[in-house]
Design an enzyme around this catalytic site. Structure first.
Site, PDB file in Angstrom:
ATOM      1  N   GLU A 109       0.675  -1.232  -0.295  1.00  0.00           N
ATOM      2  CA  GLU A 109      -0.346   0.121   0.426  1.00  0.00           C
ATOM      3  C   GLU A 109       0.621   0.930   0.381  1.00  0.00           C
ATOM      4  OE1 GLU A 109      -2.920  -0.212  -0.682  1.00  0.00           O
ATOM      5  OE2 GLU A 109      -3.107  -1.385  -1.120  1.00  0.00           O
ATOM      6  N   SER A 146      18.380  -8.222  -8.442  1.00  0.00           N
ATOM      7  CA  SER A 146      17.952  -9.168  -8.340  1.00  0.00           C
ATOM      8  C   SER A 146      17.788  -8.670 -10.832  1.00  0.00           C
ATOM      9  CB  SER A 146      16.717  -7.851  -8.802  1.00  0.00           C
ATOM     10  OG  SER A 146      17.415  -7.091  -9.306  1.00  0.00           O
ATOM     11  N   HIS A 163       3.065  -9.311  -9.771  1.00  0.00           N
ATOM     12  CA  HIS A 163       4.743  -9.760  -9.673  1.00  0.00           C
ATOM     13  C   HIS A 163       6.011  -8.714  -8.743  1.00  0.00           C
ATOM     14  CE1 HIS A 163       8.817 -10.594 -10.688  1.00  0.00           C
ATOM     15  NE2 HIS A 163       8.987  -9.812 -11.260  1.00  0.00           N
ATOM     16  N   SER A 164       5.410  -7.642  -8.922  1.00  0.00           N
ATOM     17  CA  SER A 164       5.424  -6.228  -8.186  1.00  0.00           C
ATOM     18  C   SER A 164       4.707  -5.776  -8.327  1.00  0.00           C
ATOM     19  CB  SER A 164       7.121  -6.464  -8.274  1.00  0.00           C
ATOM     20  OG  SER A 164       6.702  -5.641  -9.694  1.00  0.00           O
TER      21      SER A 164
HETATM   22  C1  LIG Z   1      18.609 -11.782 -16.836  1.00  0.00           C
HETATM   23  C2  LIG Z   1      17.486 -10.579 -15.948  1.00  0.00           C
HETATM   24  N1  LIG Z   1      16.056 -11.050 -16.871  1.00  0.00           N
HETATM   25  C3  LIG Z   1      14.735 -10.874 -16.889  1.00  0.00           C
HETATM   26  C4  LIG Z   1      14.686 -10.037 -15.288  1.00  0.00           C
HETATM   27  C5  LIG Z   1      13.430  -9.261 -15.514  1.00  0.00           C
HETATM   28  N2  LIG Z   1      12.350  -9.948 -14.295  1.00  0.00           N
HETATM   29  C6  LIG Z   1      12.273  -9.849 -13.060  1.00  0.00           C
HETATM   30  S1  LIG Z   1      11.620 -10.767 -12.256  1.00  0.00           S
HETATM   31  C7  LIG Z   1      11.462 -12.114 -13.354  1.00  0.00           C
HETATM   32  C8  LIG Z   1      10.815 -13.061 -13.722  1.00  0.00           C
HETATM   33  C9  LIG Z   1      10.846 -14.353 -12.578  1.00  0.00           C
HETATM   34  O1  LIG Z   1      10.690 -15.509 -12.459  1.00  0.00           O
HETATM   35  P1  LIG Z   1      11.067 -16.772 -11.040  1.00  0.00           P
HETATM   36  O2  LIG Z   1      11.826 -16.929 -11.788  1.00  0.00           O
HETATM   37  O3  LIG Z   1       9.791 -17.303 -12.062  1.00  0.00           O
HETATM   38  O4  LIG Z   1      10.699 -15.915  -9.697  1.00  0.00           O
HETATM   39  P2  LIG Z   1       9.045 -14.862  -9.731  1.00  0.00           P
HETATM   40  O5  LIG Z   1       9.425 -13.515  -9.523  1.00  0.00           O
HETATM   41  O6  LIG Z   1       7.868 -16.652 -10.111  1.00  0.00           O
HETATM   42  O7  LIG Z   1       9.276 -15.367  -7.782  1.00  0.00           O
HETATM   43  C10 LIG Z   1      11.766 -11.247 -14.397  1.00  0.00           C
HETATM   44  C11 LIG Z   1      11.721 -12.020 -15.674  1.00  0.00           C
HETATM   45  C12 LIG Z   1      15.521 -10.239 -14.767  1.00  0.00           C
HETATM   46  N3  LIG Z   1      15.465  -9.160 -13.627  1.00  0.00           N
HETATM   47  N4  LIG Z   1      16.985 -10.712 -15.113  1.00  0.00           N
END
Ligand SMILES: Cc1ncc(C[n+]2csc(CCOP(=O)(O)OP(=O)(O)O)c2C)c(N)n1
Ligand SMILES: [Mg+2]
Length: 442
Positions: A116, A202, A331-332
């Site tokens: 929030e 990240s 997701h975020s």
């Molecule tokens: C190398 C890289 N590519 C793309 C991203 C963008 N990105 C951030 S989180 C995400 C999804 C990751 O999914 P998952 O590993 O299943 O984790 P969850 O968010 O589901 O916990 C992506 C594509 C990133 N942070 N780093």
């Protein structure tokens, strides 16, 4: 030609040398004949190619992934919080189960407040952990505090279990002067040297080869510690995931690879992420002991992690755990999941198969919890969260000069020049900068 000449010399030596020499050479010859005939016999039974263990077949057949049964899901508690098979009951003390439940719900409350807070523009970004609390507390409780954690970003509960305080979480998300990272990182990029939790990075899967390396170091140090490396099923598609799993297997590293399979990588559902049977199916391919667990069953996660830790420590081998769960939140704060999944789908996991309610059912069945305790805890924990939140928000931001510290032991001349220029500029144009909100520059 050269080898023929050598052979001729050998034969000559054999003919003319003394008896002892003759005997030696003849024995060598006999031995090599019998060895080769033996191995010819073995060649007919079993392939001897280096790098595989198998047998010959005489019918052409491809391995059809569809015909293989999926990796089963290990479960201890059913959805009503009842132990399914008594032999699998971890028999945890009331205090431990209570801490699991309180941390899971506290994390939930903290998530709501910080989510929030971002919506109101008070912090820049946030990621919730809704639905995955069981994977956090179940695994964290099975580890030793000295074990090193490499997280992805959605494992705040592991840090909470280890004692990271609400103040510390809030200070990091607000990037204030009490933040251990001095405000240099986005929210949720926590880290704690004291709690052996390596700072979140990240770019996906960067933590995985690093974790394998740290586990190799643990093996060399022999202090009885292992590494746990959390990652999402989406991150498992990164090349670094392969490098980490293979390195750990080949170098016999004591590491638990803990995959949180929550169904999505932002908007990409698992069906568009991979064709095989999840991440667990890949483990045996790397020669890694593997188990798939119900990630919404805190006890199953606990048992699996505890057993995995034992394997790592006693056999110096990696283990792969795939915890099946569901990401209930977006997701975020940069995502709106209603664009790619239905409300019904989300509410099924929220209402019908939720790790918090499953553990609460268990506690109710045990007579350890009731509605009154629930209400008191809800109110009390929210108060604690709001207090930490208000204090973190009220704290000043770090001294802007901190931008230049902690990378170089001695600041190189070009950065020193930039630091001076920044300082002069900000002081000269004070009216454009909210300096009162920052710790004073030196
Ligand atoms: C190398 C890289 N590519 C793309 C991203 C963008 N990105 C951030 S989180 C995400 C999804 C990751 O999914 P998952 O590993 O299943 O984790 P969850 O968010 O589901 O916990 C992506 C594509 C990133 N942070 N780093
Ligand atoms: Mg995911």
């Amino acid at each position: 030609m050269l080898s023929l000449a050598r052979l001729a010399v050998r034969v000559a030596v054999c003919r003319t040398a003394e008896n002892i020499q003759k005997t030696t050479v003849c024995c060598f010859h006999r031995a090599s004949v019998s060895k080769s005939s033996q191995s010819t016999a073995r060649f007919e039974d079993k392939p001897e190619f280096p790098g595989s263990r198998s047998r010959y077949v005489h019918k052409l057949e491809f391995i059809d992934p569809e015909s293989q049964e999926g990796v089963p899901v290990y479960r201890v508690l059913n959805r009503e919080g009842k132990i399914i098979d008594e032999t699998q009951d971890p028999k945890l003390d009331k205090d431990i189960v209570m801490k699991m439940y309180k941390d899971m719900t506290l994390l939930n409350t903290m998530d709501r407040v910080l989510y929030e807070s971002q919506r109101q523009g008070r912090i820049s970004f946030y990621m919730t952990n809704y639905g995955e609390e069981g994977t956090h507390m179940g695994s964290a409780a099975a580890l030793d505090p000295g074990d090193i954690v490499f997280g992805q970003y959605r494992e705040a509960g592991v840090l909470m279990w280890r004692g990271f305080t609400l103040d510390e979480f809030m200070n990091q998300c607000y990037g204030n002067m009490m933040d251990k990272g001095k405000g240099r990182q986005m929210p949720v990029h926590y880290g704690s040297k004291d709690l052996n939790f390596v700072t979140i990075s990240s770019p996906l899967a960067t933590q995985m080869p690093q974790a394998a390396g740290a586990a190799y170091a643990c093996k060399m140090q022999q202090k009885g510690h292992v590494v746990i490396c959390y990652f999402g099923e989406g991150a498992a598609s990164e090349g670094d995931a392969h490098a980490a799993l293979n390195f750990a297997a080949v170098l016999d590293c004591p590491i638990i690879f803990f995959c949180r399979n929550n169904g999505y990588a932002i908007s990409t559902p698992t069906k568009d992420q991979y064709r095989g049977d999840g991440i667990a199916a890949r483990g045996p391919g790397y020669g890694i002991s593997t188990v798939r667990v119900d990630g919404n069953d805190t006890f199953a996660v606990y048992n699996a992690t505890k057993a995995a830790r034992d394997i790592c420590l006693t056999q110096n081998r990696p283990v792969l755990i795939e915890a099946m769960t569901y990401r209930i939140g977006h997701h975020s704060t940069s995502d709106d999941s209603s664009a790619y999944r239905s409300v019904d789908e989300v509410s099924y996991w929220d209402q019908q198969d939720n790790p918090i309610s499953r553990l609460r059912h268990y506690m109710l069945n045990q007579g350890w919890w009731d509605e009154k305790a629930e209400q008191e805890w809800k109110l009390g924990s929210r108060k604690m969260v709001m207090k930490a939140f208000a204090e973190a928000e009220g704290r000043k931001k770090p001294n802007p000069e901190e931008m230049f510290t902690d990378v170089y032991d001695t600041l190189p001349p070009h950065l020193e020049k930039q630091r001076q220029a920044m300082k002069e500029h900000v002081l000269q144009h004070k009216e454009h900068y909210p300096l009162e909100q920052f710790d004073k520059m030196t």
